[in-house]
Design an enzyme around this catalytic site. Structure first.
Site, short mmCIF file in Angstrom:
data_model
loop_
_atom_site.label_atom_id
_atom_site.label_comp_id
_atom_site.label_asym_id
_atom_site.label_seq_id
_atom_site.Cartn_x
_atom_site.Cartn_y
_atom_site.Cartn_z
N GLN A 1 25.06 -52.89 -66.23
CA GLN A 1 25.80 -53.33 -65.29
C GLN A 1 24.25 -54.14 -64.60
O GLN A 1 24.74 -55.12 -63.52
CB GLN A 1 26.08 -52.43 -64.19
CG GLN A 1 26.35 -52.88 -62.99
CD GLN A 1 26.87 -51.71 -61.91
OE1 GLN A 1 28.45 -51.06 -62.52
NE2 GLN A 1 26.63 -51.18 -61.19
N HIS B 1 32.05 -49.78 -55.40
CA HIS B 1 33.08 -48.68 -54.52
C HIS B 1 31.56 -48.40 -53.42
O HIS B 1 32.33 -47.56 -52.86
CB HIS B 1 32.59 -47.41 -55.25
CG HIS B 1 31.52 -46.92 -55.84
ND1 HIS B 1 30.80 -48.18 -57.48
CD2 HIS B 1 31.06 -45.19 -56.64
CE1 HIS B 1 30.07 -47.40 -57.92
NE2 HIS B 1 29.70 -46.05 -57.10
N ASP C 1 15.50 -34.46 -56.15
CA ASP C 1 16.91 -35.09 -55.28
C ASP C 1 16.88 -34.76 -53.93
O ASP C 1 16.92 -33.57 -54.13
CB ASP C 1 18.29 -35.35 -57.10
CG ASP C 1 19.25 -36.04 -56.29
OD1 ASP C 1 19.68 -35.80 -55.37
OD2 ASP C 1 19.93 -37.07 -57.17
N HIS D 1 22.39 -40.78 -59.22
CA HIS D 1 21.62 -40.30 -59.18
C HIS D 1 20.37 -40.19 -60.21
O HIS D 1 18.93 -40.53 -59.74
CB HIS D 1 21.86 -38.65 -58.88
CG HIS D 1 22.27 -38.64 -57.65
ND1 HIS D 1 21.99 -38.20 -56.16
CD2 HIS D 1 23.68 -39.19 -57.48
CE1 HIS D 1 22.86 -37.70 -55.38
NE2 HIS D 1 23.99 -38.29 -55.77
#
Length: 465
Positions: free
Chosen positions: A321, A336, A93, A24
């Protein structure tokens, strides 16, 4: 009023409030940087201290409940911040509904950053409102999710509530709906060419505008930004990252499968072993981010042999990544299907081997595999219950791992579809693209609302934008 006139006004102060987990917080950081690059006075607000600033720092799953309570205790501190240093808008969020209502008397517009895409949001909303899952006889019986633009079928074993068991998990899933009345609009890390039908659908269902501004990871250039993204303070992380990228430099184009399951996934030991042996059996070059919880995976004989032969590279800590996915040697991504990973793969034009684990990840798999066509399923029929991973057993064996990896790496049509989506993603964030325009539309909305508040407070002195 023209857009150019709006842009000339004083930079609006915008607070960005992430939920403290990497999946997040990282895209929220990217989002704040994106808005700063377009003229906003962007501030990322965080508050937890004491060694547990993020859910990934928790020593065990049992502390997830107290951690969530601690996060909620930030509400009065945030309200105090708004009163002391008011903002033109708040982007929070979606699982922090208190950020939508703190210091409500200030009438500051609040935009919810959803943390996932409009497809998964639409699926989740339908499940919560219509509960079609209650009408099937078993966990494996498919059912149709009603009211969606496409025919989407799921099973109970693939639902978020199946992998986040108990009353508290359903309460967690409902939290993003609690703040809808106070939410001005939705900010989504997505782009029109990936899920336009569901952007429009979610707008219609919620009665709130959707600003699809992604993929936000593309705010990071190809220099230090992308290499440092999400690194944290680990002293050896930069060295490990450089070693991984150097290893990739020596491999042919599209010859490596990248394997990473995010920061929160915990596999039982036997599943880690099956995954490692499957990668070794596949004959494909691989970079595998095992994480510090599964560091012993590199000691598996088959994995050790592949690494020694130069065909495998194992990372036990953090990995850059986005930089890895952009590398020319990477040809597929075993993931995932967390939404951040999905959008990062889309932005890089890399095909996905979908291995969902928990929460809304099975819904993301349905989008990537069933609708976008940029991924293939590894073959997971059920996830792991949060906190009960060690008793979850093996969900994908070594033979299937090896077969699916080989097939995906050889699938040229799959690669072409992924590369096409990658090109569309890059065009979306460029000037004149759908996501670029969405950022401008949101900033214009913020400025207009600020002017209206000023007009209401002092009609004689408010300056029209």
């Amino acid at each position: 009023m023209q857009s150019s006139e709006v842009e000339e006004n004083v930079a609006p102060r915008v607070y960005f409030i992430p939920f403290p987990t990497p999946g997040h917080a990282l895209p929220m950081c990217d989002l704040a940087r994106l808005f700063a690059s377009r003229g906003a006075d962007a501030t990322l607000a965080a508050g937890l201290t004491g060694g547990h600033e993020s859910a990934e720092d928790l020593p065990n799953r049992e502390l997830a409940g107290p951690f969530a309570i601690a996060v909620d205790l930030l509400a009065p501190l945030f309200a105090d911040l708004l009163r002391r240093r008011p903002a033109a808008a708040v982007v929070f969020d979606g699982v922090l509904p208190w950020a939508a209502t703190a210091a409500a008397e200030l009438r500051i517009p609040r935009y919810a950053f959803t943390g996932t895409g409009c497809f998964a949001l639409s699926v989740q909303r339908s499940l919560l409102l219509h509960a079609p899952q209650d009408g099937v006889a078993s966990d494996d019986e498919p059912f149709l999710v009603p009211g969606l633009p496409d025919a989407v079928r799921l099973t109970k074993s693939r639902l978020a509530e199946a992998t986040l068991p108990g009353a508290h998990s359903r309460e967690f899933l409902n939290r993003m709906f609690d703040g809808e009345r106070a939410t001005t609009g939705w900010v989504v890390n997505s782009f029109a060419d990936l899920e336009q039908k569901y952007i429009e659908h979610y707008e219609k269902e919620t009665g709130r505008p959707v600003f699809a501004v992604g993929p936000v990871c593309l705010v990071n250039g190809d220099g230090d930004d992308v290499l440092e993204r999400g690194r944290g303070g680990e002293a050896c992380a930069a060295t490990d990252a450089a070693r991984a990228l150097a290893w990739l430099d020596a491999k042919p184009a599209r010859s490596v499968v990248y394997v990473c399951f995010g920061s929160l996934t915990r596999f039982p030991h036997e599943q880690v072993a099956e995954l490692g042996m499957g990668l070794a059996d596949s004959g494909v070059n691989f970079v595998w981010v095992v994480g510090d919880k599964n560091a012993s995976a590199s000691l598996l004989p088959d994995v050790h042999a592949a690494v020694s032969a130069g065909r495998g590279h194992v990372i036990t800590g953090w990995a850059p990544q986005v930089a890895v996915l952009r590398h020319a040697a990477v040809g597929a991504f075993v993931t995932h299907c967390g939404w951040g990973a999905v959008t990062e793969a889309a932005a890089a034009g890399v095909p996905v081997l979908a291995w969902p684990v928990f929460a809304e990840q099975f819904y993301n798999e349905a989008l990537v595999v069933g609708l976008a066509g940029t991924g293939v399923a590894v073959g997971v029929e059920r996830g792991y219950a949060w906190g009960g991973e060690e008793s979850g057993g093996v969900v994908v064996g070594r033979e299937k791992v090896a077969e699916r990896v080989r097939a995906a790496m050889a699938d040229k049509a799959l690669r072409r579809r992924a590369e096409d989506v990658g090109e569309r993603a890059r065009r979306a964030v460029e000037m004149g693209g759908s996501s670029y325009d969405a950022v401008g539309a949101l900033l214009e909305d913020v400025r207009r609302r600020r002017w209206r508040r000023e007009m209401a407070a002092d009609p004689g002195n408010a300056k029209e934008v």
